[in-house]
Structures are given as C-alpha cells and as structure tokens.
Design a protein around this motif. Structure first.
Motif, PDB file in Angstrom:
ATOM      1  N   ILE A  83       0.839  -1.204   0.000  1.00 45.90           N
ATOM      2  CA  ILE A  83       0.000   0.000   0.000  1.00 45.90           C
ATOM      3  C   ILE A  83       0.871   1.251   0.000  1.00 45.90           C
ATOM      4  N   ARG A  84       1.854   1.279   0.856  1.00 48.45           N
ATOM      5  CA  ARG A  84       2.706   2.471   0.937  1.00 48.45           C
ATOM      6  C   ARG A  84       3.496   2.676  -0.358  1.00 48.45           C
ATOM      7  N   PHE A  85       4.031   1.609  -0.902  1.00 46.73           N
ATOM      8  CA  PHE A  85       4.798   1.719  -2.137  1.00 46.73           C
ATOM      9  C   PHE A  85       3.918   2.215  -3.281  1.00 46.73           C
ATOM     10  N   GLY A  86       2.669   1.733  -3.335  1.00 45.50           N
ATOM     11  CA  GLY A  86       1.784   2.087  -4.429  1.00 45.50           C
ATOM     12  C   GLY A  86       1.187   3.473  -4.332  1.00 45.50           C
ATOM     13  N   HIS A  87       1.250   4.106  -3.146  1.00 46.55           N
ATOM     14  CA  HIS A  87       0.611   5.405  -2.954  1.00 46.55           C
ATOM     15  C   HIS A  87       1.579   6.530  -2.593  1.00 46.55           C
ATOM     16  N   GLU A  88       2.793   6.197  -2.247  1.00 43.76           N
ATOM     17  CA  GLU A  88       3.725   7.216  -1.753  1.00 43.76           C
ATOM     18  C   GLU A  88       3.937   8.344  -2.768  1.00 43.76           C
ATOM     19  N   HIS A  89       3.963   8.001  -4.046  1.00 45.05           N
ATOM     20  CA  HIS A  89       4.241   9.001  -5.075  1.00 45.05           C
ATOM     21  C   HIS A  89       3.005   9.784  -5.514  1.00 45.05           C
TER      22      HIS A  89
END
Length: 256
Positions: A83-89
């Motif tokens: 989740i964090r990897f997919g939304h951080e940007h």
C-alpha cells in the motif's frame, strides 16, 4: 479474527468465515462500483490524482486497485508495504489549488468509506440484504480490513451507525465539480472496462449515491427505477445458479 506480525504494529487477519470475505470478492460488489467511483471523483484530491495518473483508463485502473484491495482482505500475508509503495508518489495539487497526498489518513479513509458504502449497497441490492446485527458485524470486519492497510484509523467511526452519520456528512460536504471531476464524469457514468461495463445506463444512474446524482447531473430518468428493479432481480437469480469460480473475482478464489 487473528493478528500477524508486521512492520508497524500488528496487521489483523480476517477469518475465512467472515461476512466480509463472503461478499467482497463477489462479482456483484464489482458490479456496484460506479457508486464508489462517482463519489471518489467528486473529491477534488482524488479526482486530481486519477486525472493525472489515469486520464483515459479509469476503469482499468480500478480493476487493478480494487483487485489489490480485495487481495488485502483475503490474503494471510501482511501487505502494508505494498500500500505504501503504491501510494507514496501520489501527491500534487487539486483543481482548487490545495495540496494533497494519497496517504493522508482523512483522504485515504474517505476513499475506503466509499467502498464500504458500496459493499453494503451491493448486498442490499443484489444479495437480498442482511440483518442489522450482521450489518454491524460486517462493518466491524470492514474496520479490521482497513486496519490491514497500515494507515491511521483515527477517522474511522466505531460503529455502523456512527459510520452512516460520518458518510452522510462527508458526501454532503463534497463541492460542486471542478475541472478534474468534469474530465472524468463520462467515464464514471459509462464504464468501458471490467465488470461495470456490463451495466446499462439506467443501472449506473440507479446505483449512484443521491449526492453524486446531484453533482454529476445524472438524475434518474422516467422508467429507470422500474427497469433497475427487474435488472437487480435478474442479477440475484443468475448469481444463485453460478459456481464459485464464476461468482467470485480471481483475487477471492486464489488469494495471495
């Protein structure tokens, strides 16, 4: 309901007998998704993010993101890092000049809330409904599901009644459409991919939250309600005859 170790506290694992798992992976939930997506594109920050990252592929994007969301509910793995990897940007400035970030807890919870509302609507419309006690149980499981994202739950109401009050207020506060919302409007009302593309126009309009109908200028037309009642009965009857491999999306049949 059990827990599994994770990098930020503990991630809850849902039991296979949960009401959530019985309904979330059912294609009837996917069929109801225009309700959630319409409310999402009315939120200026979500609309800005969708327009920037998926300007002409809204429903292909939703196929991937909702599939991932369903994986999180059905998987025994801790997927918070995904989740964090997919939304951080995913960050920027909305049509009203306000900065946003996809991982902001209030924004992230509103998007989750649209899916909770849509899941309840799907069950009521296409699965015959559930008792008040089961609805409360399902909402508790939706909170546990949200806990698996690793995002602060300080905005999550404790009970279904409190959630309904929160959601009514959040929808009432949605502003008139800005440029990003208007650019996505036609894709919302005429899904062109995945399960929602099967919906006739009258069904999309009938499924919309009343606030979305108002702000997207998509009122019910004469005959829509009657046509949708017939359509919903046909979906209920057809689903009862299908084996699990046809009734559930693949993320629910073969979870990670």
């Amino acid at each position: 309901m059990t827990t599994s170790p994770g990098g930020q506290g503990e991630a809850q694992v849902l039991d296979t007998s949960d009401v959530l798992r019985r309904h979330l992976g059912d294609r009837r939930f996917a069929l109801t998704l225009p309700r959630a997506v319409a409310l999402q594109v009315l939120h200026p920050a979500i609309a800005a993010a969708l327009r920037e990252h998926t300007p002409n592929r809204l429903w292909e994007h939703k196929r991937r993101t909702v599939g991932g969301m369903i994986n999180i509910a059905y998987s025994e793995r801790d997927l918070r890092s995904v989740i964090r990897f997919g939304h951080e940007h995913v960050k920027g400035v909305d049509a009203f000049g306000r900065r946003y970030h996809a991982l902001h807890p209030e924004l992230f919870f509103f998007q989750h809330a649209t899916y909770v509302d849509t899941l309840m609507t799907s069950i009521d419309t296409f699965s015959g409904g559930i008792t008040p006690a089961r609805r409360e149980q399902l909402y508790a499981e939706c909170r546990a599901w949200y806990g698996r994202y690793g995002i602060s739950d300080r905005h999550a109401p404790a009970t279904w009644t409190e959630f309904a009050e929160y959601f009514a207020g959040a929808c009432a506060a949605l502003p008139p459409p800005g440029a990003d919302t208007l650019a996505l409007r036609d894709q919302v009302l005429r899904p062109d991919a995945w399960t929602p593309r099967r919906l006739p126009g009258f069904a999309v309009r009938a499924l919309l939250h009343e606030r979305a109908r108002e702000l997207l200028d998509a009122p019910l037309r004469p005959g829509d309600a009657a046509a949708f009642a017939v359509y919903a009965r046909a979906v209920r009857a057809g689903s009862a005859l299908r084996p699990r491999r046809l009734r559930y999306v693949h993320q629910a049949r073969n979870p990670l």
